[in-house]
Design an enzyme around this catalytic site. Structure first.
Site, PDB file in Angstrom:
ATOM      1  N   HIS A 143      92.684  82.983  86.399  1.00  0.00           N
ATOM      2  CA  HIS A 143      93.751  83.570  85.590  1.00  0.00           C
ATOM      3  C   HIS A 143      93.113  84.678  84.744  1.00  0.00           C
ATOM      4  CE1 HIS A 143      91.970  81.203  82.403  1.00  0.00           C
ATOM      5  NE2 HIS A 143      92.237  80.080  83.042  1.00  0.00           N
ATOM      6  N   ARG A 177      94.957  74.459  84.551  1.00  0.00           N
ATOM      7  CA  ARG A 177      95.782  73.244  84.524  1.00  0.00           C
ATOM      8  C   ARG A 177      97.216  73.516  84.076  1.00  0.00           C
ATOM      9  NH1 ARG A 177      90.567  70.595  83.073  1.00  0.00           N
ATOM     10  NH2 ARG A 177      90.192  69.043  84.702  1.00  0.00           N
ATOM     11  N   GLY A 193      92.158  84.824  81.814  1.00  0.00           N
ATOM     12  CA  GLY A 193      91.024  84.381  80.997  1.00  0.00           C
ATOM     13  C   GLY A 193      89.718  84.498  81.776  1.00  0.00           C
ATOM     14  N   HIS A 194      89.724  83.985  83.007  1.00  0.00           N
ATOM     15  CA  HIS A 194      88.520  84.097  83.843  1.00  0.00           C
ATOM     16  C   HIS A 194      88.160  85.572  84.054  1.00  0.00           C
ATOM     17  CE1 HIS A 194      90.035  80.085  85.515  1.00  0.00           C
ATOM     18  NE2 HIS A 194      88.826  79.799  85.118  1.00  0.00           N
ATOM     19  N   VAL A 219      91.790  83.630  75.747  1.00  0.00           N
ATOM     20  CA  VAL A 219      92.810  84.544  76.271  1.00  0.00           C
ATOM     21  C   VAL A 219      94.109  83.747  76.397  1.00  0.00           C
ATOM     22  CG1 VAL A 219      93.453  86.021  78.209  1.00  0.00           C
ATOM     23  CG2 VAL A 219      91.059  85.882  77.480  1.00  0.00           C
ATOM     24  N   GLN A 233      81.822  66.240  86.652  1.00  0.00           N
ATOM     25  CA  GLN A 233      82.412  66.339  85.317  1.00  0.00           C
ATOM     26  C   GLN A 233      83.829  65.759  85.251  1.00  0.00           C
ATOM     27  OE1 GLN A 233      82.033  70.766  85.358  1.00  0.00           O
ATOM     28  NE2 GLN A 233      83.998  70.738  84.313  1.00  0.00           N
ATOM     29  N   LYS A 236      87.696  78.704  74.633  1.00  0.00           N
ATOM     30  CA  LYS A 236      88.746  77.680  74.768  1.00  0.00           C
ATOM     31  C   LYS A 236      88.095  76.297  74.867  1.00  0.00           C
ATOM     32  CE  LYS A 236      91.373  76.689  78.472  1.00  0.00           C
ATOM     33  NZ  LYS A 236      91.551  75.231  78.536  1.00  0.00           N
ATOM     34  N   ASP A 237      87.006  76.252  75.647  1.00  0.00           N
ATOM     35  CA  ASP A 237      86.246  75.006  75.760  1.00  0.00           C
ATOM     36  C   ASP A 237      85.124  75.051  74.727  1.00  0.00           C
ATOM     37  OD1 ASP A 237      87.323  73.789  78.497  1.00  0.00           O
ATOM     38  OD2 ASP A 237      87.187  75.947  78.701  1.00  0.00           O
ATOM     39  N   GLN A 293      82.241  72.592  74.947  1.00  0.00           N
ATOM     40  CA  GLN A 293      81.363  72.943  76.068  1.00  0.00           C
ATOM     41  C   GLN A 293      80.419  74.075  75.659  1.00  0.00           C
ATOM     42  OE1 GLN A 293      82.700  73.308  80.318  1.00  0.00           O
ATOM     43  NE2 GLN A 293      82.838  75.466  79.792  1.00  0.00           N
TER      44      GLN A 293
HETATM   45  P1  AMP Z   1      87.188  76.678  84.203  1.00  0.00           P
HETATM   46  O1  AMP Z   1      87.399  77.354  85.516  1.00  0.00           O
HETATM   47  O2  AMP Z   1      88.442  76.134  83.598  1.00  0.00           O
HETATM   48  O3  AMP Z   1      86.054  75.683  84.233  1.00  0.00           O
HETATM   49  O4  AMP Z   1      86.733  77.801  83.193  1.00  0.00           O
HETATM   50  C1  AMP Z   1      85.662  78.653  83.477  1.00  0.00           C
HETATM   51  C2  AMP Z   1      85.290  79.414  82.228  1.00  0.00           C
HETATM   52  O5  AMP Z   1      86.428  80.158  81.787  1.00  0.00           O
HETATM   53  C3  AMP Z   1      84.887  78.499  81.063  1.00  0.00           C
HETATM   54  O6  AMP Z   1      83.818  79.107  80.343  1.00  0.00           O
HETATM   55  C4  AMP Z   1      86.135  78.454  80.229  1.00  0.00           C
HETATM   56  O7  AMP Z   1      85.880  78.213  78.855  1.00  0.00           O
HETATM   57  C5  AMP Z   1      86.670  79.852  80.440  1.00  0.00           C
HETATM   58  N1  AMP Z   1      88.114  79.904  80.155  1.00  0.00           N
HETATM   59  C6  AMP Z   1      89.090  79.161  80.729  1.00  0.00           C
HETATM   60  N2  AMP Z   1      90.287  79.472  80.189  1.00  0.00           N
HETATM   61  C7  AMP Z   1      90.056  80.426  79.255  1.00  0.00           C
HETATM   62  C8  AMP Z   1      90.879  81.142  78.340  1.00  0.00           C
HETATM   63  N3  AMP Z   1      92.192  80.954  78.271  1.00  0.00           N
HETATM   64  N4  AMP Z   1      90.294  82.045  77.526  1.00  0.00           N
HETATM   65  C9  AMP Z   1      88.950  82.242  77.574  1.00  0.00           C
HETATM   66  N5  AMP Z   1      88.115  81.607  78.401  1.00  0.00           N
HETATM   67  C10 AMP Z   1      88.663  80.704  79.237  1.00  0.00           C
END
Ligand code: AMP
Length: 282
Positions: A34, A187, A36-37, A176, A61, A149-150, A153
């Site tokens: 999305h 999710r 954010g990524h 984001v 995880q 967001k995490d 982590q």
């Molecule tokens: P994920 O694919 O959910 O494991 O996320 C991969 C990376 O993208 C991780 O570092 C997350 O913290 C980051 N991430 C996921 N959603 C967002 C968001 N809305 N804004 C910023 N970073 C994000």
């Protein structure tokens, strides 16, 4: 953009890039990209010569009964999006490549991982640190970008890197959001239209908290109570935690001060969502 699945090929690519004196920034992900990524990938492109995005839905995880089997996947679409964002390599190893038969090692950061999300997801952060450690060895990045967001982590990874004297510069990227405030997440796709509407209570409660703090609120317990009340007034939602912690140490705060972070985990239907904001000193 090159797609690499083999850890050996990935490491050879990284060795070559390093020999040529160019820098590598890694963006670890579980895919289903999305905005954010994509923002993390663009940031990575600003800080290094080459961007590697790892796409690996990490079984280690996920807890028993969590959403590993139904986690959303869209490899073709992800490939197009990453390619259009200037990524050099999409690294997509298989679970067998990452955890071969007989794999026995766990990387574990104590202290920061037993609270907040670690309470309801035991073992989750060991899975995260173990896979990130392995990805760092395979991709050999100079830098890596993680989303705020995490936030837990991010704090855990920073601690792992500091404690293990790892020469990787960790960059945090702000959250984001969708136009209406919902933090972007792979999710979110699980949410029905009604649940999607209800999910707005997370970002709205963060806004409410920032307003209270701007108006002088310093009492963390009182603010936590008010935020919990605001969220549960939305009806059928299940609050996992509402916490006010120091953003770096994750220690619970009694008084709100610079660096205090409000963090939420809330289940909307079957979907567990997280969000957070710095309350002061942003
Ligand atoms: P994920 O694919 O959910 O494991 O996320 C991969 C990376 O993208 C991780 O570092 C997350 O913290 C980051 N991430 C996921 N959603 C967002 C968001 N809305 N804004 C910023 N970073 C994000």
């Amino acid at each position: 953009m090159e797609i690499i699945c083999s850890p050996g090929v990935m490491a050879a690519w990284a060795d070559k890039v390093r020999r040529e004196g160019r820098t590598i920034c890694l963006v670890p992900t579980m895919g289903f990209f999305h905005a954010g990524h994509l923002a993390l990938m663009r940031r990575a492109g600003e800080v290094a010569d080459e961007v590697v995005v790892s796409l690996f839905v990490n079984p280690m995880q996920f807890g028993v009964g969590e959403d590993l089997a139904r986690y959303p996947r869209a490899f073709e679409r992800d490939t197009e999006l990453a390619g259009a964002t200037g990524v050099a390599v999409l690294f997509a190893p298989t679970p067998e490549d990452v955890y071969p038969e007989g794999f026995r090692t766990t990387v574990s950061v104590s202290g920061l991982t037993e609270t907040l999300c670690g309470l309801s997801r035991p073992g989750h952060f060991d899975g995260v640190t173990t896979v990130v450690a392995k990805l760092f060895h395979m991709v050999k990045p100079h830098l890596a970008v993680f989303g705020a967001k995490d936030f837990q982590q991010l704090a855990v990874i920073r601690k792992m890197v500091a404690d293990l004297n790892w020469d990787v510069n960790i960059i945090g990227h702000p959250i984001v959001r969708e136009k209406d405030g919902l933090a972007m997440s792979s999710r979110n796709t699980y949410l029905s239209a009604a649940e999607r509407e209800k999910a707005l209570c997370l970002s709205r409660s963060l806004q409410l908290a920032r307003e209270r703090v701007a108006a002088g609120e310093k009492d963390a317990a009182r603010l936590r109570g008010e935020i919990r009340q605001y969220i549960t007034s939305n009806g059928d939602v299940d609050v996992d935690y509402v916490a006010i912690v120091d953003a770096e140490t994750l220690a619970s705060c009694d008084e709100i001060s610079d660096g205090s972070l409000l963090a939420l985990a809330v289940k909307i239907g079957r979907t567990r969502l997280i969000d957070n904001t710095l309350l002061a000193g942003a």
